[in-house]
Design an enzyme around this catalytic site. Structure first.
Site, PDB file in Angstrom:
ATOM      1  N   HIS A 156       1.413 -32.040 -24.824  1.00 27.74           N
ATOM      2  CA  HIS A 156       1.519 -33.403 -25.380  1.00 27.74           C
ATOM      3  C   HIS A 156       0.639 -32.831 -27.313  1.00 27.74           C
ATOM      4  O   HIS A 156      -0.186 -32.896 -26.716  1.00 27.74           O
ATOM      5  CB  HIS A 156       0.708 -34.490 -25.008  1.00 27.74           C
ATOM      6  CG  HIS A 156       1.936 -34.788 -23.508  1.00 27.74           C
ATOM      7  ND1 HIS A 156       2.675 -36.087 -23.429  1.00 27.74           N
ATOM      8  CD2 HIS A 156       1.696 -34.613 -22.298  1.00 27.74           C
ATOM      9  CE1 HIS A 156       3.451 -35.727 -22.595  1.00 27.74           C
ATOM     10  NE2 HIS A 156       2.903 -35.302 -22.052  1.00 27.74           N
TER      11      HIS A 156
ATOM     12  N   LYS B 105      14.139 -33.697 -22.123  1.00 27.95           N
ATOM     13  CA  LYS B 105      13.060 -34.522 -20.674  1.00 27.95           C
ATOM     14  C   LYS B 105      13.760 -35.718 -20.865  1.00 27.95           C
ATOM     15  O   LYS B 105      13.447 -36.880 -21.239  1.00 27.95           O
ATOM     16  CB  LYS B 105      11.845 -34.470 -22.025  1.00 27.95           C
ATOM     17  CG  LYS B 105      10.423 -35.348 -21.056  1.00 27.95           C
ATOM     18  CD  LYS B 105      10.168 -34.320 -20.161  1.00 27.95           C
ATOM     19  CE  LYS B 105       9.532 -34.930 -18.932  1.00 27.95           C
ATOM     20  NZ  LYS B 105       7.647 -34.989 -19.509  1.00 27.95           N
TER      21      LYS B 105
ATOM     22  N   ASP C 184       0.009 -30.315 -19.318  1.00 27.13           N
ATOM     23  CA  ASP C 184       0.557 -31.194 -19.464  1.00 27.13           C
ATOM     24  C   ASP C 184      -1.015 -32.091 -20.301  1.00 27.13           C
ATOM     25  O   ASP C 184      -1.537 -33.449 -19.967  1.00 27.13           O
ATOM     26  CB  ASP C 184       0.753 -31.951 -17.678  1.00 27.13           C
ATOM     27  CG  ASP C 184       1.199 -33.385 -18.302  1.00 27.13           C
ATOM     28  OD1 ASP C 184       1.612 -33.860 -19.319  1.00 27.13           O
ATOM     29  OD2 ASP C 184       0.547 -34.438 -17.384  1.00 27.13           O
TER      30      ASP C 184
ATOM     31  N   HIS D 244       4.528 -31.454 -13.552  1.00 24.83           N
ATOM     32  CA  HIS D 244       3.495 -31.007 -13.596  1.00 24.83           C
ATOM     33  C   HIS D 244       3.664 -31.712 -12.163  1.00 24.83           C
ATOM     34  O   HIS D 244       3.700 -33.263 -11.628  1.00 24.83           O
ATOM     35  CB  HIS D 244       2.881 -32.196 -14.600  1.00 24.83           C
ATOM     36  CG  HIS D 244       3.442 -33.657 -14.681  1.00 24.83           C
ATOM     37  ND1 HIS D 244       4.620 -34.491 -14.050  1.00 24.83           N
ATOM     38  CD2 HIS D 244       3.480 -34.080 -16.472  1.00 24.83           C
ATOM     39  CE1 HIS D 244       5.102 -34.789 -15.172  1.00 24.83           C
ATOM     40  NE2 HIS D 244       5.003 -34.900 -16.180  1.00 24.83           N
TER      41      HIS D 244
ATOM     42  N   HIS E 255       4.074 -27.098 -21.487  1.00 28.60           N
ATOM     43  CA  HIS E 255       4.330 -28.430 -21.234  1.00 28.60           C
ATOM     44  C   HIS E 255       2.929 -29.311 -21.875  1.00 28.60           C
ATOM     45  O   HIS E 255       2.220 -29.292 -21.186  1.00 28.60           O
ATOM     46  CB  HIS E 255       4.467 -28.995 -19.183  1.00 28.60           C
ATOM     47  CG  HIS E 255       4.238 -30.770 -19.503  1.00 28.60           C
ATOM     48  ND1 HIS E 255       5.504 -31.251 -18.631  1.00 28.60           N
ATOM     49  CD2 HIS E 255       3.805 -31.865 -20.103  1.00 28.60           C
ATOM     50  CE1 HIS E 255       5.215 -33.077 -18.895  1.00 28.60           C
ATOM     51  NE2 HIS E 255       4.480 -32.861 -19.632  1.00 28.60           N
TER      52      HIS E 255
ATOM     53  N   HIS F 109      10.374 -35.571 -15.989  1.00 25.77           N
ATOM     54  CA  HIS F 109       9.044 -36.411 -14.736  1.00 25.77           C
ATOM     55  C   HIS F 109       9.492 -36.971 -14.034  1.00 25.77           C
ATOM     56  O   HIS F 109      10.053 -38.089 -13.553  1.00 25.77           O
ATOM     57  CB  HIS F 109       8.607 -37.616 -16.128  1.00 25.77           C
ATOM     58  CG  HIS F 109       7.024 -38.443 -15.379  1.00 25.77           C
ATOM     59  ND1 HIS F 109       6.009 -37.769 -16.175  1.00 25.77           N
ATOM     60  CD2 HIS F 109       6.946 -38.527 -14.304  1.00 25.77           C
ATOM     61  CE1 HIS F 109       5.348 -38.127 -15.360  1.00 25.77           C
ATOM     62  NE2 HIS F 109       5.245 -39.227 -14.362  1.00 25.77           N
TER      63      HIS F 109
HETATM   64  C1  NCD Z   1       0.841 -37.765 -20.427  1.00 28.16           C
HETATM   65  C2  NCD Z   1       0.653 -38.424 -22.071  1.00 28.16           C
HETATM   66  O1  NCD Z   1      -0.258 -39.019 -22.232  1.00 28.16           O
HETATM   67  O2  NCD Z   1       1.930 -38.142 -23.081  1.00 28.16           O
HETATM   68  N1  NCD Z   1      -0.462 -39.323 -19.422  1.00 28.16           N
HETATM   69  C3  NCD Z   1      -0.310 -37.824 -18.685  1.00 28.16           C
HETATM   70  O3  NCD Z   1      -1.029 -38.671 -17.437  1.00 28.16           O
HETATM   71  N2  NCD Z   1       0.142 -37.032 -18.013  1.00 28.16           N
HETATM   72  C4  NCD Z   1       2.547 -38.239 -19.392  1.00 28.16           C
HETATM   73  C5  NCD Z   1       3.236 -37.828 -18.937  1.00 28.16           C
HETATM   74  O4  NCD Z   1       3.772 -36.640 -19.012  1.00 28.16           O
HETATM   75  O5  NCD Z   1       3.278 -38.212 -18.373  1.00 28.16           O
HETATM   76 ZN    ZN Z   2       3.153 -34.250 -19.669  1.00 30.28          ZN
END
Ligand code: NCD
Ligand code: ZN
Length: 352
Positions: free
Chosen positions: A15, A106, A254, A181, A13, A143
């Protein structure tokens, strides 16, 4: 134990963002992980296989620019589609036909988190899509938070499980679901009580911190993420799940970079950056729990086994040797604040 060699881990996971921001962060993940599940919450979101494949090419170009032929050059992004009310069974068939380049879908409840506005408002109308996913063996990554504004922020995960996920799992027993998460004892129990088609990722920050971190001596937006950190008993439930050896729990950082200016603001956004020290931070948690021997299962075996992918061929070595995290990392013309900024991490890595 001062040195630990494990199968090269994966991040289930992550970003990575796009453009300059992508270039700024890609090397941190590639230095540690063989593969990563790349989240599709760009602006606009990644809603088709064509979008996902184009995004994959941008990631590979950023990797080549930043890593070249060095360690991590063989890093593989595993792409995901962003589920919307318009997602069709043809989209799912396109995922299944993508030769392993797009591997999952997702689900963001609309409004639950960063760039989730285009997400899903009701699950039942997507019944056929979930059936197609189960048939094609495409996992649904969730999520898991309620978006009902009357639900307490700290209860949104357990509320979503009881209000939506129980029903989804009952209706689609053959669908592989990853609750992403996870942050609560209720989520741990929801995975434990299920069969092998339910799994969960756990972040390093939810294993290391409880919600007190957000309020330590003042309001600390660097510790604000979604789902928000919970109380200590929940953190302990997560540590016990991660270190249990149960194959349905695996690593997903995450890691969610945001410019410092967007975090340190009157309305700071959600997300914690951990990619710069991800496996090292997990090693601290497992060491503290007396379970370093279980780190490899959690970080390197359970994820690929659940997704039906081969485990990585290479290895990663963790050496007990403290280093200090930078106060700030460059982030596409801005800076970001990494977790542990200016403080020590106890383990160092080398890959082979
Ligand atoms: C994530 C993001 O900034 O893209 N933020 C977070 O707090 N985890 C999005 C997500 O996974 O909820
Ligand atoms: Zn995330």
């Amino acid at each position: 134990m001062d040195e630990l060699t494990i199968t090269r881990p994966d991040d289930w996971h992550l970003h990575l963002r796009d453009a300059d921001a992508l270039e700024a962060v890609i090397a941190d993940t590639a230095a540690r992980f063989g593969r990563a599940i790349v989240m599709p919450n760009l602006k606009p979101p990644v809603t088709s296989v064509a979008d996902a494949l184009a995004y994959r090419e941008r990631i590979l170009a950023a990797l080549a620019a930043r890593v070249g032929e060095g360690p991590g050059a063989d890093f593989q992004p595993l792409m995901t589609l962003y589920l919307t009310g318009q997602t069709s069974t043809a989209d799912i068939e396109a995922v299944a036909a993508s030769s392993g380049k797009v591997v999952a879908v997702k689900l963001y409840p609309a409004g639950a988190t960063t760039n989730s506005e285009a997400g899903v408002t009701a699950l039942d109308p997507l019944d056929e899509v979930f059936t197609a996913m189960a048939r094609c063996g495409v996992p649904l990554l969730v999520h898991g938070e309620s978006t009902d504004p009357s639900v307490d922020v700290f209860d949104r995960e357990s509320s979503f499980i009881a209000g939506s996920l129980d029903r989804l799992r009952e209706r689609h027993a053959a669908l592989k679901i990853v609750l992403e998460h996870i942050t609560t004892a209720e989520a741990v129990a929801w995975v434990r009580e299920a069969g092998p088609n339910t799994a969960a990722t756990i972040t390093a920050h939810h294993l290391l911190h409880n919600r007190n971190a957000i309020f330590q001596g003042g309001l600390r937006s660097d510790f604000y993420c979604l789902p928000v950190l919970k109380r200590e008993r929940h953190r302990q439930a997560l540590v016990s799940a991660a270190t249990s050896g149960d194959p349905r729990f695996f690593l997903g950082t995450d890691s969610a970079p945001h410019p410092r200016s967007a975090k340190h603001s009157a309305c700071g956004c959600a997300g914690i950056y951990t990619a710069h020290a991800a496996i090292e931070l997990y090693a601290e948690v497992f060491e503290e729990a007396g379970a370093l021997d279980r780190l490899e299962g959690f970080a390197s075996h359970h994820g690929p086994d659940f997704y039906g992918l081969p485990r990585n061929a290479g290895t990663l070595t963790l050496t007990r040797s403290a280093w200090t995290v930078a106060e700030a990392l460059p982030f596409g013309g801005e800076v970001l604040t990494p977790l542990r900024a200016g403080e020590q991490v106890r383990w160092k890595i080398s890959v082979s």
